[in-house]
Design an enzyme around this catalytic site. Structure first.
Site, PDB file in Angstrom:
ATOM      1  N   TYR A   1      19.514  26.418 -25.224  1.00  0.00           N
ATOM      2  CA  TYR A   1      19.005  27.249 -24.151  1.00  0.00           C
ATOM      3  C   TYR A   1      17.480  27.245 -24.104  1.00  0.00           C
ATOM      4  CZ  TYR A   1      18.662  31.200 -20.917  1.00  0.00           C
ATOM      5  OH  TYR A   1      18.368  32.009 -19.864  1.00  0.00           O
TER       6      TYR A   1
ATOM      7  N   GLU B   1      12.705  22.815 -18.148  1.00  0.00           N
ATOM      8  CA  GLU B   1      12.646  23.189 -16.730  1.00  0.00           C
ATOM      9  C   GLU B   1      11.281  23.722 -16.344  1.00  0.00           C
ATOM     10  OE1 GLU B   1      15.871  25.925 -16.127  1.00  0.00           O
ATOM     11  OE2 GLU B   1      17.228  24.588 -17.206  1.00  0.00           O
TER      12      GLU B   1
END
Lengths: 319, 303
Positions: B225, B232
């Site tokens: 994660y 991103e």
């Protein structure tokens, strides 16, 4: 932690041959199912919570933990319980009155729009501070928008009769964000120095204004008609019917014409300003009002056997 | 000025799950699906998996013997939870296909790395399957809407659309970022996560969940994660100067619709939104991990 107390009022025994029904009452917490209290030999039940922070508006007593709350007027003998009644207590959380919420959420757009209209500093480039738009439709739009919210404020104070006194406190933040946010977003573009007036000019603006005013009067007529259905202080519900006022004749086709007229007003305003954010606001409002109208229509149908079949929730024959 | 739209959508999603009287809609997790790079919270708890057994018997025996499902259909219909036999079969196929698709991407990455000998520019070798399979995840929103998957439509939609946004509106649209190493970072995170997630769903539906998969799903996210989020954010950050220079997807005043949109500001707001969202989702997953893996002594290996 909940200082829930129940008192059973005992009336002196009457010397009649009629059998007196006594109830056993237990009250459970709706979430944890903990037993909060138990009473026997109850004839009349008055519930109150001794801690003042648990004021009545935030208490919910219900027969089913996930069901609807009982009303203040409900009588123990007339409830669908056997002689052993189980009630569930639920804390609805901090409450705020509808009137307060309405006044706050409507005053915001009124003030915020005017800030943009008068081009208060830090919104547009400094050379435009406190200038006015050269397009007369911008002045007209300001008048219409302000009129709309002044009307809403006055209706809240003098016209509406609310069946529920309160709503959850967090609703005021949600509602104000919605109204104030959209008002700012629309006002920014309409009052922008680079605003472009409607393509079809005067004709478009005139038609839009007529639609807007027609729907404002219509919306007001419906609010008056709904108010007159209900005597002061009562919470009764009746089927609304058309009155002598032609604007109410739409009741023949629609259950919630106040929403229909509201949609019409905003369509008029969209046409008048030819502004995409206004169209978005109209769309979102329409979606929300349709949800409410469908719910209201459904409860009318459930409550009244003789409800007129021709009526649709919000748009005649369509929705 | 269109920050209002974004703030509105964010708040709406947060508040959408409340009833009229303020009571919370019953739900087991705050976010039943998660942001990019994160393993999903399972939509099936072990209890639901247990209940599903007769259904699976119906599917397996129908498939094996070719007889109609009518005989077992009654048993299936009597079960309260879970989709019908047909829906289960469809979901199994869907999840198998998605597992395979992301495996293809994984293999593609490895092969490209071995061929080139460097991490640079591996995006181009898996560009097409990545777009295809990530976009295909939009079907999952439909699954929730139709009801064959018990997750929230809004939350699944949010998660899927954020992935699709990164795939198309950032990586595809701003060609200059495609050679960035940050792209490899999130693609790798997504790939490993999705392979585990889809195989988890597949095995759950077949009521044959190996503990290893369950463990992986609830453990890998700890690294994947943050890795995905970093990739991103770096990618969006890398795209900013090009968006500003070219005015990509932006609309300026004056125009006849009296509307404007600045994609550059929008991207910055997206980046900022990670700040409140990431910790919530991450710690939610950690809590889920304690709950699910903490019960190992109760269920053991689900055969």
């Amino acid at each position: 932690d909940k200082h829930l107390r129940a008192q059973s009022k005992r009336k002196p025994a009457k010397k009649t041959k009629k059998a007196v029904v006594f109830f056993e009452v237990e009250i459970l917490d709706a979430k944890t199912k903990d037993k909060l209290c138990f009473l026997d030999k109850v004839r009349h039940l008055v519930l109150f919570v001794s801690d003042p922070q648990w004021y009545p508006a935030r208490q919910s007593i219900r027969l089913d933990p996930k069901g609807k709350s009982l009303k203040d007027e409900d009588v123990l003998q007339h409830l669908p319980v056997g002689t052993t009644a189980t009630f569930y207590f639920r804390d609805l959380g901090a409450q705020i009155s509808w009137v307060t919420v309405f006044l706050t959420e409507y005053t915001g757009p009124l003030v915020i729009y005017l800030l943009f209209y008068f081009r208060v500093p830090f919104i547009y480039p400094p050379k435009y501070d406190f200038t006015t738009s050269k397009h007369w439709v911008v002045h007209l739009a300001c008048m219409c928008h302000s009129f709309h919210y002044v009307k809403r404020l006055l209706e809240t104070l003098f016209v509406h009769r609310f069946s529920h006194g309160t709503m959850p406190l967090r609703n005021i933040f949600k509602n104000c964000t919605y109204y104030w946010g959209f008002a700012a977003w629309m006002a920014y573009y309409i009052n922008h120095p680079l605003y472009t007036p409607p393509i079809y000019g005067e004709q478009q603006i005139r038609i839009a204004l007529i639609i807007f005013l027609f729907c404002q009067i219509g919306n007001f007529s419906i609010h008056i008609a709904l108010r007159n259905l209900r005597p002061p202080g009562s919470k009764t519900r009746k089927i609304p019917y058309p009155t002598k006022n032609p604007f109410t004749w739409i009741f023949l086709l629609v259950s919630c014409p106040n929403y229909t007229y509201e949609l019409g007003s905003w369509l008029g305003f969209t046409l008048m300003t030819q502004c995409l954010p206004v169209a978005f606001f109209t769309l979102v409002g329409f979606i929300q009002m349709t949800v409410w109208a469908k719910g209201k229509h459904r409860s009318y149908l459930k409550e009244f056997r003789d409800y007129p079949p021709l009526r649709s929730p919000i748009l005649p024959f369509i929705l | 000025m269109n920050i209002y739209l974004i703030v509105f959508i964010y708040l709406f999603l947060n508040y959408a799950s409340q009833n009229e009287d303020g009571s919370e809609v019953e739900r087991t997790s705050r976010f039943s699906t998660t942001l990019p790079g994160v393993a999903h919270v399972p939509f099936l708890t072990p209890a639901v998996v247990q209940e599903r057994r007769p259904l699976i018997v119906a599917v397996m025996s129908a498939a094996a013997s070719g007889t109609s499902k009518a005989a077992h259909g009654d048993v299936a219909a009597k079960r309260k939870k879970g989709p019908g036999a047909l829906a289960t079969a469809y979901l199994v196929i869907y999840n198998v296909v998605m597992t395979a698709g992301w495996l293809v991407i994984a293999v593609g990455l490895v092969r490209a790395y071995l061929a080139r000998g460097s991490y640079h520019g591996l995006y181009y070798s898996i560009e097409k399957p990545l777009k295809f399979f990530q976009t295909g995840a939009v079907l999952e929103i439909l699954h929730c809407a139709v009801g064959i998957v018990p997750s929230s439509v809004v939350l699944t939609g949010f998660q899927v659309m954020s992935r699709v946004f990164l795939t198309w509106a950032v990586t595809h649209s701003v060609k200059e970022v495609q050679s960035e190493d940050s792209v490899l970072l999130f693609v790798t995170a997504w790939t490993v996560t999705e392979i585990i997630r889809y195989s988890f769903y597949t095995f759950s539906l077949l009521n044959h969940l190996p503990y290893l998969i369950k463990w992986a799903r609830y453990t890998f996210f700890i690294v994947l994660y943050p890795m995905g989020v970093t990739g991103e954010l770096l990618t969006i950050y890398a795209a900013l100067p090009y968006v500003q220079k070219t005015g990509l997807y932006s609309v300026t005043l004056p125009n006849k619709y009296n509307f404007s949109f600045d994609y550059y500001t929008f991207l910055i707001l997206i980046m900022i939104s990670y700040i409140p969202l990431f910790p919530q989702l991450y710690f939610h997953m950690i809590r889920q991990r304690k709950k699910v893996l903490g019960h190992i002594e109760d269920y053991g290996k689900v055969e």
